[in-house]
Design a protein around this motif. Structure first.
Motif, PDB file in Angstrom:
ATOM      1  N   ILE A   1      -4.529   1.646  -4.574  1.00  0.00           N
ATOM      2  CA  ILE A   1      -4.678   0.367  -3.888  1.00  0.00           C
ATOM      3  C   ILE A   1      -5.620   0.567  -2.714  1.00  0.00           C
ATOM      4  O   ILE A   1      -5.438   1.471  -1.912  1.00  0.00           O
TER       5      ILE A   1
ATOM      6  N   LEU B   1       2.709   2.221   2.728  1.00  0.00           N
ATOM      7  CA  LEU B   1       2.674   2.827   4.061  1.00  0.00           C
ATOM      8  C   LEU B   1       3.924   2.520   4.873  1.00  0.00           C
ATOM      9  O   LEU B   1       4.012   2.901   6.028  1.00  0.00           O
TER      10      LEU B   1
ATOM     11  N   GLY C   1      -6.396   8.110  -1.558  1.00  0.00           N
ATOM     12  CA  GLY C   1      -6.098   9.137  -2.548  1.00  0.00           C
ATOM     13  C   GLY C   1      -5.823  10.523  -1.995  1.00  0.00           C
ATOM     14  O   GLY C   1      -5.799  11.491  -2.745  1.00  0.00           O
ATOM     15  N   HIS C   2      -5.638  10.639  -0.695  1.00  0.00           N
ATOM     16  CA  HIS C   2      -5.390  11.956  -0.112  1.00  0.00           C
ATOM     17  C   HIS C   2      -3.919  12.118   0.246  1.00  0.00           C
ATOM     18  O   HIS C   2      -3.336  11.255   0.893  1.00  0.00           O
TER      19      HIS C   2
ATOM     20  N   ALA D   1       3.762   7.540  -3.957  1.00  0.00           N
ATOM     21  CA  ALA D   1       3.106   7.807  -2.672  1.00  0.00           C
ATOM     22  C   ALA D   1       1.842   6.952  -2.581  1.00  0.00           C
ATOM     23  O   ALA D   1       1.247   6.629  -3.606  1.00  0.00           O
ATOM     24  N   PRO D   2       1.425   6.600  -1.361  1.00  0.00           N
ATOM     25  CA  PRO D   2       0.244   5.732  -1.226  1.00  0.00           C
ATOM     26  C   PRO D   2      -0.978   6.291  -1.946  1.00  0.00           C
ATOM     27  O   PRO D   2      -1.763   5.519  -2.502  1.00  0.00           O
ATOM     28  N   GLU D   3      -1.131   7.626  -1.936  1.00  0.00           N
ATOM     29  CA  GLU D   3      -2.323   8.200  -2.557  1.00  0.00           C
ATOM     30  C   GLU D   3      -2.298   8.101  -4.074  1.00  0.00           C
ATOM     31  O   GLU D   3      -3.293   8.366  -4.728  1.00  0.00           O
TER      32      GLU D   3
ATOM     33  N   ALA E   1       0.821  -1.213   0.000  1.00  0.00           N
ATOM     34  CA  ALA E   1       0.000   0.000   0.000  1.00  0.00           C
ATOM     35  C   ALA E   1       0.856   1.266   0.000  1.00  0.00           C
ATOM     36  O   ALA E   1       0.354   2.349  -0.251  1.00  0.00           O
TER      37      ALA E   1
ATOM     38  N   ARG F   1      -4.456   7.899   3.295  1.00  0.00           N
ATOM     39  CA  ARG F   1      -3.514   8.052   2.184  1.00  0.00           C
ATOM     40  C   ARG F   1      -3.895   7.117   1.029  1.00  0.00           C
ATOM     41  O   ARG F   1      -3.937   7.537  -0.125  1.00  0.00           O
ATOM     42  N   THR F   2      -4.206   5.846   1.364  1.00  0.00           N
ATOM     43  CA  THR F   2      -4.544   4.905   0.291  1.00  0.00           C
ATOM     44  C   THR F   2      -5.824   5.318  -0.418  1.00  0.00           C
ATOM     45  O   THR F   2      -6.083   4.883  -1.526  1.00  0.00           O
TER      46      THR F   2
END
Lengths: 356, 230
Positions: A77, A46, B133-134, A71-73, A44, B130-131
């Motif tokens: 996922i 993180l 999308g932020h 980056a995760p965003e 992910a 975060r996952t």
């Protein structure tokens, strides 16, 4: 295809996973602390400590050698951690909407709400939801972002048996209707068998086995690796509805034997029963309350942790019954010995209808 | 019992000035205080211990010592004073000095309270956000701040209350100039020194009311918040 070549230092050992996963649903099994959650978090994005390479269908998410770390965003996922991790300050609508954006965001939001049947809960806050409802919200929240991969960390572990039964069909729905790829961590072999088409077995941060569920879940080996592992027998077949107020529904086993089951709705169903819920007898059973007594023969005995799994051929399928080693000795069980299996109707738990 | 008619125009002016200065000091430290609290709560940066100690210094040092350090920092010939001269800003012994002194003294209260609130947030919530999308800033604004809201507000009100009563550092950098840098705390001291006990006690009564108002507001905000998220 998901390519993973990840190295990451953990507390007691290092995570070293190098695999290529092709199936649309992959289960990750392994004992507590074997690095399963860390692996999900690394995928992910993180975990800053993760180095190596991660690519999905050729798109690189991580390639430390080339200096790439998405980056995760930006990874697209979906991650559903243990216990759902809903935002406590947002209601169900706010939670599911959290990751929704773009022109077809509204449609994806509606789809996720419909698929997880959350419409009646939209105004509720997480603190007022049951465990199963929270899991559904967390699944919808991840799904609404249209992820290319869904990571599920023991999605059913926090739920009791009855609730698991209720969430399970939603997971099947996500896999088959939404067509979302899933990587899911579990301790339940039954769950892995029913949901996954590929299994990854982790031990101390390394891949101990990989392959089709049947190949990997060679029970004796799994139990020595994961003491929390449970072995569930899965029974599938056509259903016949109950014909009378006192009758129960039946499922037809491959050899034609009728198995009494607690729920006869639909044409076809899969039920699971844990190996420890099977009773074995070496004499024909009589005067017993269990509705199902099947005659069979022992086809093998495997060690299962400190206990034993006795394989029995009955009704045209192979069952596994978990017995203590002392019981195996006292019954003098050995290959080919005739035995009778007793199982209570209500020990059978219905899993989601298999997809035809 | 104190009624508004007992208060002189001078008392009202003191009250207005003190509240204004404390409010300005609190507003000024909010952005850097929240940012620093967030950084201390989330990141293991090298030198973190040193930063923590520096921030907490005003809590443990005698306020007059902090005031003297500020005085040295802004005194003739220092880099900071030359920069301020260039900009045409006069700080020492002005109302700006009162704001500065109270801000420095209140800063640790805000940071400590906000930091604890940020540390109490389940880090998985931030990861999941975060996952979804932020980016980090959006996650801070949409998850961290709303969840740490109580602690940050409590810290800001603590800082404000501390600023209302600041004495030692203020008198060092701003002096005790009636009508210019004199706050309630400084005026109480001056009136007591001059044996104007009645006039000093009137100001004490004002500060008690202010304290009640500040604490009461905190309670009210926290309770309303609790009801909304229940």
């Amino acid at each position: 295809m998901i390519e993973l070549a990840i190295r990451m230092p953990l507390d007691r050992f290092a995570l070293r996973v190098e695999v290529q996963l092709t199936a649309d649903a992959v289960a990750i099994l392994g004992p507590s602390g074997s690095g399963k959650t860390s692996l999900l978090e690394a995928i992910a994005g993180l975990r800053r400590g993760a180095v190596g390479r991660i690519a999905i269908d050729g798109e690189v998410l991580l390639d430390t050698a080339a200096g790439t770390r998405l980056a995760p965003e930006r990874r697209r996922i979906g991650y559903v951690p243990q216990d759902a991790a809903l935002f406590p300050h947002l209601d169900v609508r706010g939670n599911v909407r959290f990751g929704v954006r773009g022109s077809d965001g509204e449609r994806r939001f509606d789809e996720a709400i419909a698929m997880l049947e959350l419409a009646p809960l939209l105004r509720r806050f997480p603190a007022t939801l049951s465990g199963g409802e929270r899991q559904r919200v967390a699944l919808a929240r991840a799904l609404a972002t249209a992820p290319r991969l869904l990571l599920l960390d023991e999605p059913l572990a926090a739920l009791d048996l009855a609730l698991r039964e209720r969430i399970f069909p939603y997971l099947l729905r996500i896999r088959d209707q939404a067509g979302t790829r899933m990587l899911h961590v579990t301790h339940s072999v039954g769950e892995a068998l029913a949901l996954a088409r590929e299994v990854l077995l982790l031990r101390d941060g390394e891949v101990a086995a990989q392959g089709a569920p049947g190949e990997v879940i060679e029970a004796g080996r799994l139990a020595t690796i994961d003491p929390r592992a449970t072995f569930d027998n899965l029974v599938s077949g056509p259903l016949s509805a109950a014909d009378g107020p006192e009758a129960t529904a039946t499922l037809t086993l491959p050899d034609g034997t009728a198995l009494h089951v607690p729920d006869g709705s639909g044409a076809h169903a899969t039920f699971s029963i844990p190996a420890e819920d099977l009773l074995l007898a070496i004499h024909p059973l009589d005067g017993i309350s269990a509705r199902n007594v099947l005659a069979g023969r022992v086809s093998g005995i495997e060690p299962f942790g400190r206990d034993a799994l006795v394989r029995v051929l009955a009704g045209g399928i192979e069952w596994r019954a978990k017995l203590t080693s002392a019981a195996v000795r006292d019954l003098d069980l050995s290959d080919g010995k005739p035995v009778w299996i007793a199982l209570k109707t209500h020990a059978l738990r219905r899993l989601g209808s298999p997809v035809v | 019992m104190l009624t508004p008619s007992d208060l002189t125009p001078e008392d009202f002016a003191l009250l207005g000035f003190t509240v204004k200065v404390a409010a300005l000091a609190t507003l000024a430290i909010l952005p850097p205080g929240i940012a620093l609290a967030w950084a201390l709560a989330r990141w293991n940066i090298p030198g973190k211990g040193l930063v923590e100690t520096l921030v907490s210094l005003p809590l443990v040092l005698p306020p007059t010592a902090v005031g003297l350090l500020l005085l040295e920092l802004l005194g003739r010939g220092t880099l900071a004073s030359r920069l301020l001269d260039r900009l045409g800003i006069e700080v020492l012994f002005s109302a700006k000095a009162v704001v500065l002194a109270t801000a420095v003294m209140s800063f640790p209260l805000l940071v400590r309270s906000a930091r604890t609130a940020f540390e109490e947030i389940d880090p998985r919530l931030l990861g999941v956000a975060r996952t979804l999308g932020h980016g980090p800033i959006s996650v801070f604004a949409r998850v961290a701040l709303p969840l740490a809201w109580r602690g940050v507000t409590a810290g800001a009100l603590l800082a404000f209350s501390r600023a209302l009563g600041e004495f030692g550092a203020t008198i060092m950098v701003a002096g005790n100039i009636p009508g210019r840098t004199q706050t309630l705390a400084l005026a109480i001291f001056q009136r007591a020194e001059l044996a104007h006990d009645g006039a000093a006690l009137r100001l004490v009564a004002i500060t008690v009311l202010l304290a009640f108002a500040a604490v009461g507001t905190t309670e009210l905000l926290i309770r309303r918040r609790a009801r909304r998220s229940a």
